[in-house]
Design a protein around this motif. Structure first.
Motif, short mmCIF file in Angstrom:
data_model
loop_
_atom_site.label_atom_id
_atom_site.label_comp_id
_atom_site.label_asym_id
_atom_site.label_seq_id
_atom_site.Cartn_x
_atom_site.Cartn_y
_atom_site.Cartn_z
N ASP A 228 0.93 -1.02 0.10
CA ASP A 228 0.15 -0.08 0.14
C ASP A 228 0.76 1.28 -0.15
N ARG A 229 0.41 2.38 -0.50
CA ARG A 229 1.13 3.55 -0.58
C ARG A 229 1.27 4.21 1.12
N GLU A 230 0.24 3.89 1.60
CA GLU A 230 0.02 4.34 3.04
C GLU A 230 0.20 3.36 4.16
N ALA A 231 0.16 3.68 5.50
CA ALA A 231 0.08 2.67 6.40
C ALA A 231 -1.26 1.71 6.25
N GLN B 155 5.74 -0.63 1.72
CA GLN B 155 4.89 0.50 1.18
C GLN B 155 5.34 1.24 0.05
N ALA C 246 3.43 3.08 -3.54
CA ALA C 246 2.63 3.40 -4.48
C ALA C 246 2.70 2.54 -5.87
N ALA D 123 -5.01 3.02 6.50
CA ALA D 123 -5.30 4.43 6.60
C ALA D 123 -6.25 5.14 5.98
N GLY D 124 -6.78 4.52 5.14
CA GLY D 124 -7.91 4.87 4.27
C GLY D 124 -9.20 4.80 4.73
N ALA E 168 8.34 5.64 -1.09
CA ALA E 168 8.15 6.69 -0.27
C ALA E 168 9.34 7.88 -0.53
N LYS F 5 -10.04 3.48 8.55
CA LYS F 5 -9.67 4.05 9.76
C LYS F 5 -10.72 4.82 10.38
#
Length: 439
Positions: free
Chosen positions: A45-48, A231, A233, A51-52, A251, A55
């Motif tokens: 995932d591009r985030e933790a 991590q 994208a 996180a989308g 990142a 959350k």
């Protein structure tokens, strides 16, 4: 129904490498289910993790929601809703033209035969959805994150005749629900406002005190079994007979290429571009939802013991760990538009008509006592997710488009994907969820 965790004997461990793209609740469940089968899983995932949408959502395991969102009665209600910028539904003028094709498909799904088909498909997913979570949470020592205390749908001014008809509609769909008068509703939830006249009590649904924690706990469980997390994208997916090539940006801005035997795409509202690159049409809309989390003081008594949704105001209040979360509304404004925090703040105003007493911090001048959030729900015009093997790519699978029901359907989706990948018979007929319906 097969909720067995399904660990393979050591000598039968699968050696294939599988990427699961998307670390929301659906992707995490897919990764965990595949790791339990012995595959070498990498969650990307591009985030933790979580996180989308996983959350800040309502935390409601909404198995009672078996009716597609394309409801014919919306045709008369929608114009009024859209004219109110802070109403339950909003459409950004800038996004209007782009959204027209989606709305046409949405309206087409109001046809009785399509609606009946879609409702049956939702029921099949929701029927035992909570049961698929129970062994996973037990194995992760996190049973406390699932609270089986039912939920209420409350009515302020809807005539009794209409409430009774709604009650019968749910009963005919096989949903466990009781019709309560004001006295009975207050006996269950004494903090309900005196304006509440009736309530539907859904006895077999659940909620969680922390939806993000469920995502993280299940991801940690999968990591303990050997899953890796990266991590990254993802920009492109390329498939061949021998495997899948994934290209992405780290990142730090550097490019990375990774090779896998198979791949599961679980990227929610952000799936359109990736699937287009593979040659698939996905009519998905980012249906933006808002929540406002109000901090509870340490000595404050519990204000609710179960989620309470307002039938007229189209939002839900969920008691969570040290907070009361107000969630709901629908906004069509695309993926990139800035959050309209007024839509989160208006939830507090609506709560004044549902609850007798609000949290002490609700009217505090300290902004840290209230946390606003916006997430993009991945909505398809028929209210059904896409759960399938890619028709033109035997080593790619899709698990996306769960609209308001990502948390609810996460565990059963993971199980179905693991059964598809391993060649097992799926627990339910998954043909209604095939992407071919759009291609």
């Amino acid at each position: 129904m097969n909720t067995n965790l399904g660990l393979f004997p050591e000598e039968e461990l699968v050696t294939q490498k599988i990427a699961v793209i998307g670390a929301g609740i659906v992707g995490v469940n897919c990764a965990l289910a595949l790791q339990l089968l012995g595959y070498k899983v990498t969650l990307i995932d591009r985030e933790a993790v979580g996180a989308g949408c996983s959350k800040g959502n309502a935390g409601h395991f909404a198995t009672e929601q078996v009716f597609p969102l394309a409801e014919p009665s919306l045709l008369t209600q929608l114009p009024k809703m859209l004219l109110d910028p802070l109403g339950p539904v909003a459409l950004s003028p800038k996004h209007f033209i782009k959204a027209i094709p989606w709305f046409i498909k949405f309206f087409n799904n109001m046809a009785p035969k399509k609606r009946a088909h879609n409702s049956t498909a939702l029921k099949n997913l929701n029927k035992n959805a909570i049961d698929y979570y129970k062994p996973l949470l037990a194995a992760a020592n996190a049973q406390h994150l699932l609270v089986s205390n039912g939920s209420l749908l409350v009515f302020e001014h809807t005539p009794y005749k209409e409430v009774l008809a709604i009650h019968q509609h749910y009963l005919q769909a096989g949903i466990a629900v009781d019709l309560l008068d004001q006295r009975q509703a207050l006996a269950l939830e004494p903090n309900l406002h005196s304006k509440i006249r009736y309530a539907l009590y859904f006895t077999e649904v659940g909620h969680t005190g922390d939806p993000l924690a469920i995502c993280q706990v299940l991801a940690d469980y999968a990591k303990n079994l050997g899953m890796e997390y990266k991590q990254l994208a993802i920009e492109h997916i390329t498939a061949s007979i021998t495997g899948v090539v994934i290209n992405g940006v780290m990142a730090n801005g550097s490019n990375e290429t990774a090779y896998f035997d198979r791949c599961v795409v679980a990227t929610g509202a952000y799936s359109k571009k990736l699937l287009k690159g593979l040659g698939y049409h996905l009519p998905i809309e980012a249906e933006r939802g808002y929540s406002l989390s109000v901090q509870l003081s340490e000595d404050e008594p519990a204000l609710l013991s179960r989620p309470v949704a307002s039938a007229e105001r189209k939002f839900i209040i969920t008691p969570m760990d040290n907070i009361l979360r107000l969630s709901g509304t629908v906004e069509y404004a695309g993926l990139a538009a800035k959050a309209n925090n007024k839509r989160a703040d208006m939830l507090l105003k609506n709560a004044e008509f549902v609850l007798k007493k609000l949290p002490e911090q609700a009217l505090s001048n300290n902004e840290s006592d209230r946390q606003r959030w916006m997430g993009c729900r991945p909505s398809l015009p028929d209210s059904l997710p896409v759960i399938c093997q890619a028709p033109q790519h035997s080593n790619i699978y899709f698990a996306l488009g769960h609209q308001h029901l990502g948390l609810t359907q996460g565990a059963i989706t993971g199980k179905l994907i693991s059964q598809l990948v391993s060649g097992q018979k799926t627990d339910i007929d998954i043909s209604p969820y095939n992407i071919e319906r759009f291609n």
